[in-house]
Motif scaffolding. Structure first.
Motif, PDB file in Angstrom:
ATOM      1  N   UNK A 214      15.949  51.912  21.509  1.00  0.00           N
ATOM      2  CA  UNK A 214      16.317  52.882  22.529  1.00  0.00           C
ATOM      3  C   UNK A 214      15.097  53.089  23.403  1.00  0.00           C
ATOM      4  N   UNK A 215      15.296  53.607  24.602  1.00  0.00           N
ATOM      5  CA  UNK A 215      14.132  53.692  25.490  1.00  0.00           C
ATOM      6  C   UNK A 215      13.141  54.760  25.047  1.00  0.00           C
ATOM      7  N   UNK A 216      13.516  55.602  24.058  1.00  0.00           N
ATOM      8  CA  UNK A 216      12.511  56.536  23.553  1.00  0.00           C
ATOM      9  C   UNK A 216      11.681  55.920  22.434  1.00  0.00           C
ATOM     10  N   UNK A 217      11.878  54.628  22.172  1.00  0.00           N
ATOM     11  CA  UNK A 217      10.972  53.939  21.270  1.00  0.00           C
ATOM     12  C   UNK A 217      11.528  53.631  19.888  1.00  0.00           C
ATOM     13  N   UNK A 218      12.612  54.291  19.484  1.00  0.00           N
ATOM     14  CA  UNK A 218      13.163  54.004  18.166  1.00  0.00           C
ATOM     15  C   UNK A 218      13.694  52.582  18.150  1.00  0.00           C
ATOM     16  N   UNK A 219      13.614  51.927  16.996  1.00  0.00           N
ATOM     17  CA  UNK A 219      14.099  50.564  16.960  1.00  0.00           C
ATOM     18  C   UNK A 219      14.551  50.176  15.564  1.00  0.00           C
ATOM     19  N   UNK A 220      15.259  49.073  15.522  1.00  0.00           N
ATOM     20  CA  UNK A 220      15.756  48.551  14.259  1.00  0.00           C
ATOM     21  C   UNK A 220      15.696  47.030  14.316  1.00  0.00           C
ATOM     22  N   UNK A 221      15.151  46.433  13.266  1.00  0.00           N
ATOM     23  CA  UNK A 221      15.094  44.976  13.187  1.00  0.00           C
ATOM     24  C   UNK A 221      15.890  44.559  11.961  1.00  0.00           C
ATOM     25  N   UNK A 222      16.804  43.644  12.151  1.00  0.00           N
ATOM     26  CA  UNK A 222      17.584  43.170  11.018  1.00  0.00           C
ATOM     27  C   UNK A 222      17.489  41.648  10.994  1.00  0.00           C
ATOM     28  N   UNK A 223      16.968  41.093   9.899  1.00  0.00           N
ATOM     29  CA  UNK A 223      16.774  39.648   9.836  1.00  0.00           C
ATOM     30  C   UNK A 223      17.971  39.017   9.140  1.00  0.00           C
ATOM     31  N   UNK A 224      18.606  38.105   9.853  1.00  0.00           N
ATOM     32  CA  UNK A 224      19.762  37.432   9.279  1.00  0.00           C
ATOM     33  C   UNK A 224      19.304  36.264   8.418  1.00  0.00           C
ATOM     34  N   UNK A 225      18.203  35.650   8.853  1.00  0.00           N
ATOM     35  CA  UNK A 225      17.727  34.470   8.161  1.00  0.00           C
ATOM     36  C   UNK A 225      16.286  34.229   8.565  1.00  0.00           C
ATOM     37  N   UNK A 226      15.387  34.001   7.593  1.00  0.00           N
ATOM     38  CA  UNK A 226      14.008  33.677   7.924  1.00  0.00           C
ATOM     39  C   UNK A 226      13.071  34.861   7.772  1.00  0.00           C
ATOM     40  N   UNK A 227      12.068  34.905   8.658  1.00  0.00           N
ATOM     41  CA  UNK A 227      11.001  35.896   8.512  1.00  0.00           C
ATOM     42  C   UNK A 227      10.499  36.346   9.887  1.00  0.00           C
ATOM     43  N   UNK A 228      10.358  37.654  10.057  1.00  0.00           N
ATOM     44  CA  UNK A 228       9.687  38.142  11.263  1.00  0.00           C
ATOM     45  C   UNK A 228       8.585  39.110  10.853  1.00  0.00           C
ATOM     46  N   UNK A 229       7.608  39.237  11.726  1.00  0.00           N
ATOM     47  CA  UNK A 229       6.545  40.215  11.504  1.00  0.00           C
ATOM     48  C   UNK A 229       6.698  41.314  12.534  1.00  0.00           C
ATOM     49  N   UNK A 230       6.649  42.556  12.059  1.00  0.00           N
ATOM     50  CA  UNK A 230       6.808  43.685  12.961  1.00  0.00           C
ATOM     51  C   UNK A 230       5.539  44.522  12.933  1.00  0.00           C
ATOM     52  N   UNK A 231       5.008  44.732  14.118  1.00  0.00           N
ATOM     53  CA  UNK A 231       3.820  45.564  14.219  1.00  0.00           C
ATOM     54  C   UNK A 231       4.222  46.831  14.950  1.00  0.00           C
ATOM     55  N   UNK A 232       4.078  47.966  14.276  1.00  0.00           N
ATOM     56  CA  UNK A 232       4.402  49.231  14.934  1.00  0.00           C
ATOM     57  C   UNK A 232       3.175  49.672  15.700  1.00  0.00           C
ATOM     58  N   UNK A 233       3.323  49.803  17.012  1.00  0.00           N
ATOM     59  CA  UNK A 233       2.163  50.103  17.853  1.00  0.00           C
ATOM     60  C   UNK A 233       1.503  51.402  17.429  1.00  0.00           C
ATOM     61  N   UNK A 234       0.196  51.375  17.348  1.00  0.00           N
ATOM     62  CA  UNK A 234      -0.531  52.582  16.978  1.00  0.00           C
ATOM     63  C   UNK A 234      -0.644  52.763  15.480  1.00  0.00           C
ATOM     64  N   UNK A 235      -0.016  51.881  14.700  1.00  0.00           N
ATOM     65  CA  UNK A 235      -0.177  51.956  13.248  1.00  0.00           C
ATOM     66  C   UNK A 235      -0.860  50.700  12.778  1.00  0.00           C
ATOM     67  N   UNK A 236      -1.636  50.860  11.713  1.00  0.00           N
ATOM     68  CA  UNK A 236      -2.321  49.686  11.188  1.00  0.00           C
ATOM     69  C   UNK A 236      -1.341  48.877  10.359  1.00  0.00           C
ATOM     70  N   UNK A 237      -1.590  47.583  10.289  1.00  0.00           N
ATOM     71  CA  UNK A 237      -0.815  46.740   9.381  1.00  0.00           C
ATOM     72  C   UNK A 237       0.426  46.169  10.025  1.00  0.00           C
ATOM     73  N   UNK A 238       0.889  45.100   9.421  1.00  0.00           N
ATOM     74  CA  UNK A 238       2.054  44.391   9.931  1.00  0.00           C
ATOM     75  C   UNK A 238       3.082  44.351   8.820  1.00  0.00           C
TER      76      UNK A 238
END
Lengths: 480, 182
Positions: A214-238
């Motif tokens: 959403x444009x206020x920044x909330x988000x959702x990632x759903x992996x159907x197959x494989x691998x993704x890396x998500x970095x939350x801006x302003x937070x350490x770690x992936x």
């Protein structure tokens, strides 16, 4: 008092830079003040410096543009590119568009980076690049209002955009999802393909995944197959998200329940508040003594407490068809004194009433009922004549009776938009919740925008009686 | 009580939105310029707009909307500074007011500033670009930038202030050279 030299300026800017991160110590603060009073020209320098930050914060595309321009190893400031002259000339000809969408980075036509390969029932809005099927499109923004569109990047990455959505194509390996939903299919050739959202960076490592934001920044990632890396801006770690996993940062938390597999629950009916991480609690109108309904300015109209929608409309053409939404939230379990942030989230549903074409971009204002004696309204009997905060004799029907309610926030629904969610937040809402004394807060939703012709659209938001989508939710952040 | 000469609520709200849209840039730059903390600045902006809306009835159409908005914003900022001690500019209220005046002056008169900034950003050295991106896009703490750049926090602060100075020099030379075009 004197003009400052480069060394003084550098020292001043250094102190200023440090003050952005943490308060200066008393000696540094004193030095900064002394510098300012000794060199009055530093105030202008400070203003110019603050404006650099302000421009970038207001329009992060400035940085995107920088990333797209080939790097320079020389000292900046020597070359005046043709484009700057062109822009200047436009101003003096009076043709300059104030908020130009994007300054081209090169004088030749921008190179294509992706192909718009397939579009199904698509409607586009304010897009800055071609939207015809088969177009080889350059970097730019696509706003999909309806339908599904498939974009194949030159790197091989494929994105299917689901309306309503706004996507910015940056280059063949990068895109920014401003809002909406997409599904990405990334072949080995495009490993490292990155999608940016307001709050996250999603790097694909060869996979198929869905992303919604959403444009206020909330988000959702759903992996159907494989691998993704998500970095939350302003937070350490992936965070790594693998096949079948979902990472939800506030979005659709209510709809997707990872513990429950198999059949969808027949209706979304929470029995308790949903506690999120970091102190947020979600209070739907279906909780406890919560309730939702709307009233129509037509004498004799029945109560709408059991309708699946909260309908809202403003019209001066048919003054008996004004509709005002009523939402009550049971906040009895919340220590209101500790509320530090608050948000009201409403889910927009396609309305079967009225024509969207007759209603322009619409502005809504949410009011809080300050007269608490009105909080005890009843879903089965609430009508215009007995609705708290309204006066049947009142001439204007786009706001409550003065003194009975206060405005808490506004939101906008562009013309024709019939999906998505809207929220209001901010200190007015926080202060209103904090001032509650009886455990129930009542909010009124008014549309302020009139229809341009008879039978204009009635906006609809899902109520707690809706079988498929979430009811109005009041999100409160407490310090515990 | 309805007086025929008073514009309807809807007219007022349209007029308000029109003026707000027209001056949104000036108002946001004013608040962002005076409040470095992003979330606070956004809250103040919203609050400012609410106050503007609720007192819009008293605003005389045709007078200076931008100045009126900035005045309201300034009072919101002062209120916020009194409430919250953290991370605001180390200036007295009077100096903050002066800073606001400077910001308004620049925003109102130098329309090419954003273009100049873009052009200067595009010509930054690679190292400076990296720092810029980490600071503004990644919103990294100075310590994190220092670790990533294999450097120390104080060196990063020095780089940032030099970077700023060269950006500012670049911007003023761009603006100067462009305004001489007839």
């Amino acid at each position: 008092m004197s003009h400052s030299n480069q060394a003084t300026k550098a020292r001043f800017l250094l102190l200023l830079e440090q003050s952005h991160d943490k308060p200066l110590n008393p000696a540094e603060a004193a030095e900064l003040s002394t510098l300012l009073s000794a060199h009055p020209d530093l105030m202008k320098l400070m203003a110019e410096s603050m404006l650099i930050d302000a421009e970038i914060r207001r329009d992060p595309r400035l940085l995107d543009e920088m990333k797209l321009t080939p790097g320079s190893s020389g000292r900046p400031g020597n070359i005046i590119p043709m484009i700057a002259f062109a822009a200047a000339a436009c101003v003096f000809l009076g043709l300059f568009v104030f908020q130009s969408v994007r300054t081209p980075v090169a004088s030749q036509a921008p190179a294509g980076v992706a192909v718009l390969s397939k579009s199904t029932n698509c409607k586009w809005a304010s897009s800055t690049i071609p939207t015809a099927e088969g177009s080889h499109v350059p970097a730019g923004k696509l706003e999909l209002v309806e339908g599904l569109a498939t974009i194949v990047f030159d790197s091989g990455a494929e994105i299917t955009l689901e309306a309503p959505a706004t996507l910015e194509i940056l280059d063949e390996m990068n895109a920014r999802l401003i809002s909406g939903t997409l599904v990405a299919d990334v072949p080995p050739s495009a490993i490292g393909f990155t999608i940016d959202t307001k709050d996250a960076k999603v790097v694909d490592l060869g996979t198929r995944f869905g992303l919604s934001t959403s444009d206020d920044g909330k988000y959702l990632v759903q992996v159907l197959e494989g691998l993704v890396e998500v970095e939350h801006k302003g937070e350490k770690g992936i965070k790594q998200v693998t096949t079948g996993d979902t990472l939800d940062r506030g979005l659709l938390q209510q709809r997707i329940n990872p513990e429950k597999t198999g059949a969808e629950p027949p209706r979304w009916q929470p029995a308790q508040t949903f506690a999120e991480a970091n102190g947020w609690k979600n209070i739907p109108t279906s909780l406890g003594k919560g309730k939702d309904s709307f009233v129509t300015s037509d004498p004799g109209e029945k109560a709408h407490g059991s309708d699946p929608y909260v309908r809202v409309k403003y019209t001066t053409i048919q003054p008996n068809l004004v509709r005002v939404g009523y939402l009550s939230f049971d906040i009895g379990q919340i220590r209101t004194g500790e509320v530090s942030d608050a948000e009201l989230v409403l889910n927009i549903e396609p309305s079967e009433l009225g024509f969207g074409s007759y209603v322009p971009d619409s502005e809504f204002t949410v009011y809080g009922l300050t007269d608490e004696s009105g909080d005890m309204w009843n879903e089965e009997s609430l009508v215009w004549e007995n609705a708290p905060g309204l006066d049947p004799a009142m001439e204007t029907k786009e706001r409550p009776v003065p003194g009975k309610a206060i405005p808490l926030g506004k939101f906008n629904i562009p013309r024709g938009v019939q999906r998505g969610s809207r929220s209001i937040s901010g200190s007015a809402l926080v202060d209103f919740v904090k001032s509650d004394t009886n455990g129930i807060v009542t909010l009124m939703v008014f549309r302020e925008t009139d229809e341009t012709a008879r039978a204009g659209l009635v906006h609809a938001f899902t109520s707690r009686e809706n079988a498929t989508n979430p009811p109005p939710i009041l999100r409160l952040k407490t310090s515990d | 009580m309805v007086d025929g000469s008073i514009p309807t609520e809807t007219d007022r709200s349209t007029e308000f939105l029109k003026l707000l849209a027209e001056h949104d840039r000036a108002i946001s730059l004013y608040v962002y310029g005076l409040v470095p903390h992003q979330a606070d600045a956004d809250d103040i902006l919203q609050q400012t707009k609410m106050v503007m809306w609720s007192s819009f009835a008293r605003f005389e159409l045709g007078t200076n909307f931008k100045a009126w908005a900035r005045k309201i914003a300034f009072h919101q900022i002062l209120g916020y500074r009194r409430k919250k001690k953290r991370s605001h500019l180390p200036l007295s209220d009077e100096m903050l007011d002066q800073l606001g005046e400077e910001i308004s002056e620049i925003t109102d008169h130098e329309h090419l500033r954003k273009q100049a900034l873009q052009s200067c950003l595009n010509h930054l050295k690679d190292k400076h670009r990296k720092i810029m991106l980490m600071r503004y896009e990644g919103e990294l703490e100075i310590d994190e930038i220092a670790t990533k750049m294999d450097s120390t926090p104080s060196a990063i602060y020095r780089s940032l202030s030099r970077l700023r100075l060269s950006l500012l020099d670049c911007i003023s030379s761009r603006i100067k050279s462009e305004t001489i075009i007839p």
